[in-house]
Design an enzyme around this catalytic site. Structure first.
Site, short mmCIF file in Angstrom:
data_model
loop_
_atom_site.label_atom_id
_atom_site.label_comp_id
_atom_site.label_asym_id
_atom_site.label_seq_id
_atom_site.Cartn_x
_atom_site.Cartn_y
_atom_site.Cartn_z
CD GLU A 1 -3.69 0.00 2.11
OE1 GLU A 1 -3.60 0.53 3.26
OE2 GLU A 1 -4.26 -1.36 2.69
CG ASP B 1 -9.79 3.34 4.72
OD1 ASP B 1 -7.92 3.12 5.73
OD2 ASP B 1 -9.87 2.18 4.19
CG HIS C 1 -7.88 -0.33 -0.09
ND1 HIS C 1 -9.27 -0.77 0.70
CD2 HIS C 1 -7.08 0.09 0.75
CE1 HIS C 1 -9.03 0.22 1.80
NE2 HIS C 1 -8.04 0.30 2.04
#
Length: 158
Positions: free
Chosen positions: A40, A115, A104
């Site tokens: 990520e 998140d 993601h």
């Protein structure tokens, strides 16, 4: 010879418009493709407000002290703040922190509870202006905007 396709990103919901400059859209897309997509990535969004609308002009990308794993990104390098401060100063206060982005490892990204918790925390710190939150997946990009403690999904592109 291949040509780079430009894809302007524009999100619209509840009378608010979020636009991403082509350079920002291209930079975010870079982290959705191999080899960058193995971990990520993320950064901050810099731009300006146009009434209820947000124009994203620049973004930061992962820096050396940030933590990147297959299923997580933690922005902790002070360089993000330094860039935001420089942009604000050089623009005479016109360019501000307007949000954050991350990737993601999925085709069509959906915000996790982590998140949303992080986004609500950001909204408590920045009460006066709306903030934009973007998640870049391998096939689509998701956007939410937050203001007055509320998050509104702006949808997906891709």
């Amino acid at each position: 010879m291949s040509r780079l396709r430009r894809k302007r990103m524009i999100f619209l919901a509840k009378g608010r418009l979020v636009t991403l400059a082509d350079a920002v859209a291209q930079e975010l897309a870079r982290f959705a493709a191999p080899p960058e997509s193995d971990r990520e990535a993320g950064g901050i969004l810099l731009g300006r407000y146009r009434g209820p609308h947000v124009e994203v002009l620049k973004c930061t990308t992962p820096m050396p002290e940030d933590r990147r794993t297959r299923f997580g990104f933690v922005r902790q390098d002070k360089g993000h703040q330094e860039i935001a401060s420089r942009e604000w100063f050089e623009s005479g206060g016109a360019v501000n922190f307007v949000g954050e982005w991350h990737t993601h490892p999925e085709r069509h990204p959906t915000p996790s509870w982590v998140d949303r918790r992080s986004w609500r925390k950001q909204l408590r710190r920045h009460k006066s202006d709306p903030l934009v939150f973007i998640i870049v997946g391998t096939a689509a990009t998701y956007c939410e905007i937050g203001s007055d403690g509320h998050l509104v999904a702006m949808g997906k592109i891709g």
